[in-house]
Structures are given as C-alpha cells and as structure tokens.
Design a protein around this motif. Structure first.
Motif, mmCIF file in Angstrom:
data_model
loop_
_atom_site.group_PDB
_atom_site.id
_atom_site.type_symbol
_atom_site.label_atom_id
_atom_site.label_comp_id
_atom_site.label_asym_id
_atom_site.label_seq_id
_atom_site.Cartn_x
_atom_site.Cartn_y
_atom_site.Cartn_z
ATOM 1 N N UNK A 5 38.603 5.006 91.643
ATOM 2 C CA UNK A 5 38.966 6.406 91.759
ATOM 3 C C UNK A 5 39.171 7.022 90.393
ATOM 4 N N UNK A 6 39.601 8.280 90.397
ATOM 5 C CA UNK A 6 39.994 8.955 89.163
ATOM 6 C C UNK A 6 41.480 9.266 89.277
ATOM 7 N N UNK A 7 42.239 8.889 88.252
ATOM 8 C CA UNK A 7 43.687 9.015 88.295
ATOM 9 C C UNK A 7 44.236 9.617 87.018
ATOM 10 N N UNK A 8 45.369 10.314 87.172
ATOM 11 C CA UNK A 8 46.190 10.715 86.026
ATOM 12 C C UNK A 8 47.263 9.655 85.848
ATOM 13 N N UNK A 9 47.390 9.126 84.651
ATOM 14 C CA UNK A 9 48.381 8.085 84.387
ATOM 15 C C UNK A 9 49.737 8.676 84.019
ATOM 16 N N UNK A 10 49.739 9.925 83.559
ATOM 17 C CA UNK A 10 50.974 10.647 83.264
ATOM 18 C C UNK A 10 50.628 12.133 83.212
ATOM 19 N N UNK A 11 51.639 12.959 82.957
ATOM 20 C CA UNK A 11 51.442 14.408 83.019
ATOM 21 C C UNK A 11 50.534 14.938 81.923
ATOM 22 N N UNK A 12 50.398 14.211 80.837
ATOM 23 C CA UNK A 12 49.607 14.686 79.703
ATOM 24 C C UNK A 12 48.193 14.128 79.686
ATOM 25 N N UNK A 13 47.936 13.070 80.432
ATOM 26 C CA UNK A 13 46.637 12.401 80.345
ATOM 27 C C UNK A 13 45.618 13.049 81.273
ATOM 28 N N UNK A 14 44.368 13.134 80.844
ATOM 29 C CA UNK A 14 43.316 13.622 81.736
ATOM 30 C C UNK A 14 43.026 12.584 82.824
ATOM 31 N N UNK A 15 42.407 13.020 83.908
ATOM 32 C CA UNK A 15 42.010 12.074 84.943
ATOM 33 C C UNK A 15 40.880 11.203 84.416
ATOM 34 N N UNK A 16 41.033 9.914 84.639
ATOM 35 C CA UNK A 16 40.051 8.945 84.165
ATOM 36 C C UNK A 16 39.819 7.883 85.235
ATOM 37 N N UNK A 17 38.704 7.132 85.154
ATOM 38 C CA UNK A 17 38.435 6.089 86.151
ATOM 39 C C UNK A 17 39.576 5.080 86.214
ATOM 40 N N UNK A 18 39.881 4.662 87.442
ATOM 41 C CA UNK A 18 40.971 3.704 87.666
ATOM 42 C C UNK A 18 40.674 2.916 88.941
ATOM 43 N N UNK A 19 40.702 1.621 88.857
ATOM 44 C CA UNK A 19 40.493 0.765 90.024
ATOM 45 C C UNK A 19 41.836 0.383 90.618
ATOM 46 N N UNK A 20 41.918 0.427 91.948
ATOM 47 C CA UNK A 20 43.176 0.118 92.623
ATOM 48 C C UNK A 20 42.898 -0.494 93.995
ATOM 49 N N UNK A 21 43.948 -1.003 94.608
ATOM 50 C CA UNK A 21 43.834 -1.716 95.873
ATOM 51 C C UNK A 21 44.098 -0.785 97.047
ATOM 52 N N UNK A 22 43.131 -0.682 97.961
ATOM 53 C CA UNK A 22 43.371 -0.057 99.248
ATOM 54 C C UNK A 22 43.861 -1.132 100.217
ATOM 55 N N UNK A 45 48.265 20.837 90.025
ATOM 56 C CA UNK A 45 49.717 20.897 89.832
ATOM 57 C C UNK A 45 50.334 19.504 89.886
ATOM 58 N N UNK A 46 49.847 18.676 90.806
ATOM 59 C CA UNK A 46 50.406 17.326 90.932
ATOM 60 C C UNK A 46 50.052 16.483 89.723
ATOM 61 N N UNK A 47 48.792 16.514 89.313
ATOM 62 C CA UNK A 47 48.365 15.713 88.165
ATOM 63 C C UNK A 47 49.162 16.070 86.918
ATOM 64 N N UNK A 48 49.490 17.360 86.749
ATOM 65 C CA UNK A 48 50.221 17.820 85.567
ATOM 66 C C UNK A 48 51.742 17.799 85.758
ATOM 67 N N UNK A 49 52.178 17.371 86.954
ATOM 68 C CA UNK A 49 53.603 17.313 87.283
ATOM 69 C C UNK A 49 54.270 18.682 87.189
ATOM 70 N N UNK A 50 53.535 19.737 87.544
ATOM 71 C CA UNK A 50 54.079 21.088 87.464
ATOM 72 C C UNK A 50 55.255 21.300 88.412
ATOM 73 N N UNK A 51 55.273 20.586 89.510
ATOM 74 C CA UNK A 51 56.343 20.748 90.498
ATOM 75 C C UNK A 51 57.408 19.658 90.370
ATOM 76 N N UNK A 52 57.191 18.723 89.449
ATOM 77 C CA UNK A 52 58.121 17.619 89.288
ATOM 78 C C UNK A 52 57.929 16.566 90.377
ATOM 79 N N UNK A 53 58.322 15.333 90.074
ATOM 80 C CA UNK A 53 58.316 14.282 91.083
ATOM 81 C C UNK A 53 56.991 13.596 91.320
ATOM 82 N N UNK A 54 55.964 13.871 90.499
ATOM 83 C CA UNK A 54 54.684 13.186 90.689
ATOM 84 C C UNK A 54 54.856 11.683 90.478
#
Length: 351
Positions: A5-22, A45-54
């Motif tokens: 998938x593509x994931x944000x690792x923190x509020x400042x990082x762009x979305x990048x490829x990330x492998x994870x377990x379903x 908003x979620x990726x950037x943590x605009x609402x907090x709690x991501x």
C-alpha cells in the motif's frame, strides 16, 4: 497476507510504498482485490494529522471498488469474482439502537473506520484502500450494481452517501426547494442527486462564473453568495440547504434563505462556526443540523439509485504514484470533482 500500500509514516512525511499484513480470513470475511479507490479530503486531513489522533503508519482510502478473491466459511452473499464496494465503515457493534436501525455510522460503541480505526476483535489499526487488497466483514461489503462503472463509482461511497443521507432524511423530492452551498466533491453530487430525486436545486456559490457548470450538473438556478441583493431577493425561498463547505465559514448569509421550518444541514465542515445571531433561527423556526456519511442499507440504496438513474461522480483518474500531487491540487481546489486512483498502477509498481 502481505499487501502493498501507500502510507504516511508521520504527519510530515509524504505517502510512500509500504508493505503490511492483512488479516487471515475470519468465517464472515470477504477478501477483495482493490481495483479503484477514490481520494477524499479526509484522506489528506488524516495523513497530515489535521484533526489530531492519526494512528501511524496511516493507509488512507475509503471509497473502494474491487473484486472478491476469497470468502470465509460463513459468507453467503458473495463469491469470488463478484464486483463489490467498501465505504467509510468496516464494522460496528451491530446491536445498539443505531446499528439496529441501520445507522451504523452512529454506533453507540463507535463504528470502525475503514482506515484509522481499531479492529473490534484484535484492537489493531485498520488500513484503507490505498492498497492492493483488503479484508472486510461481509456485513460491510456492498454489491456493485450492474450499470455502474467501477472506475467512477468509488466517490459514491463517501461524497455520495454524505449528501444522500440528509437528502433522504429530509425527504428531498418533487416539490422540494433545495439549496446546495459549494460546488466541489460533495456539492456536485448533492446537485446531481437532488435533481435526480426531483427537487428544484439552487446552487449557491461565490462566483457567477460557475452558473453554467451548475446547470450542467442539474441546478435550476445559481445564487451568488457575494451578491447581497440576490440573497435578499431569495429570502425564504428554500426548504432545505446542504452545506458542503469544508472550512470555517459564516452561516448568517444562508439561514435567511430558508422558509418556515427549513433546515440547513452541515456535511462539510468539522469544527467551530463563525458566531451568528440566533434570531435567524427563531424567525421561521429554522434548524441547523449535521449529518455524517450513512449506514450500509442507505449506501446500498444509493448505489442502486445511481445505477438506475445514471448518476455518477465527475472524476479524474490518477496513478497511485501521483497521490502527493493530487493532495496538493486538492488543497488548491484544482479538481473537478474527485480523484480516483487506478490501483493497477500499484500492482505495476510491485511487479
């Protein structure tokens, strides 16, 4: 199973490829190969943590269209090869009064979001549709009706249901004078759906230049909110207003547009409003309400309605690798009216 998938690792990082377990299939689970996923402002908003709690890593995406690849032993409604859809929710308690009435979005125990939620069985973070595959409880998987193009259907599952739910709750139809504030991802669907239901739609926008576009979407007229004389002339003319504006704004210019017992429904903005005079409500017994997405039965109804009436969002197809550019354009309002990711681009990257 391992999923890309593509994931944000923190509020400042762009979305990048990330492998994870379903998760492995539970008895009532459906495994889905994701073909298309719409891009919602909530994703940004979620990726950037605009609402907090991501919860990071964060894999956004809750406008999912795909194909069933496997089902659990107790699944009876789907089989491999079926075209299906998944919206903003993937679970709820299914026993509280809200769930019992088909409004899982208001689950008393808290509905589980498609991403950024907590799995009810394990407590693990849920990951969304910016990925190659997903596993979802059967009750929260929707059949995609014939006649709906899978490539454009995704935004119906969030933008569509977000405006459909209040349209149905306040019984918009023939004889209804409907106003829609904002012509964007939500607003363009509110205009299309309102018109398809038979309501007389007034598009309310800041620019007279959008009148032609509003008419194309199905609006009978356009009202320019920056024109005080036009607003004055339209006072008391509307029964229902769907307010899709996603940022803090003043409701004062719009409330006088409602007639007696009229309702303004907020579906776009999350946060405080500008102060307004309560006399605007007292005169005419007007109401301000809110609405959040919709339940599973309501979403199924909407998908069937769109297939029957030929209603579909206006979309621009992008590749997964272009998501950050799409986010940047969304922030500028540079999209008509919804991005959809061709998830085949992710599969090509994996290859």
């Amino acid at each position: 199973m391992i999923t890309l998938g593509y994931a944000a690792q923190n509020a400042e990082s762009p979305l990048r490829p990330w492998s994870f377990q379903r998760r492995d299939l539970r008895p009532d689970d459906v495994a889905i190969e994701i073909l298309y996923c719409g891009v919602c402002h909530s994703d940004l908003h979620t990726a950037r943590n605009d609402w907090g709690g991501t919860l990071y890593p964060s894999v956004p995406g809750h406008e999912i269209v795909g194909r069933v690849t496997a089902v659990g032993a107790q699944v009876s409604g789907f089989k491999p090869g079926d075209m299906v859809a998944v919206g903003t929710l993937v679970d709820s308690c299914r026993s509280c009064p809200a769930c019992a009435s088909g409004e899982e979005q208001f689950c008393v125990q808290g509905a589980v979001g498609t991403y950024g939620g907590r799995d009810r069985a394990t407590g693990e973070t849920t990951y969304g549709g910016y990925s190659a595959a997903i596993v979802v409880r059967e009750s929260f998987v929707l059949p995609l009706p014939e006649g709906l193009d899978p490539a454009v259907a995704g935004p119906i599952l969030c933008a569509g249901i977000t405006v459909w739910s209040p349209l149905r709750r306040w019984e918009a139809g023939p004889g209804t004078k409907l106003g829609v504030i904002g012509i964007g991802g939500l607003g363009h669907m509110a205009i299309k759906l309102g018109a398809a239901l038979g309501a007389e739609v007034t598009a309310i926008t800041t620019s007279a230049a959008k009148a032609e576009e509003a008419a194309r979407l199905g609006a009978a007229r356009t009202l320019v909110s920056k024109d005080p004389e036009a607003l004055k002339a339209a006072a008391g003319s509307l029964d229902l207003i769907i307010d899709t504006v996603p940022v803090k704004h003043d409701l004062s210019p719009y409330l006088p547009l409602l007639g007696r017992d009229g309702t303004l429904v907020i579906v776009g903005m999350i946060g405080p409003t500008e102060p307004f005079h309560t006399g605007l409500l007292l005169r005419g017994r007007r109401r301000i309400s809110g609405s959040a997405v919709g339940g599973i039965a309501e979403t199924r109804e909407l998908l069937a309605f769109c297939a029957e009436k030929g209603v579909a969002p206006d979309v621009e197809m992008i590749e997964m690798q272009g998501i950050e550019a799409a986010f940047a354009r969304m922030e500028k309002g540079d999209v008509k009216y919804r991005f959809v990711i061709d998830m085949g681009s992710l599969k090509r990257e994996a290859a």
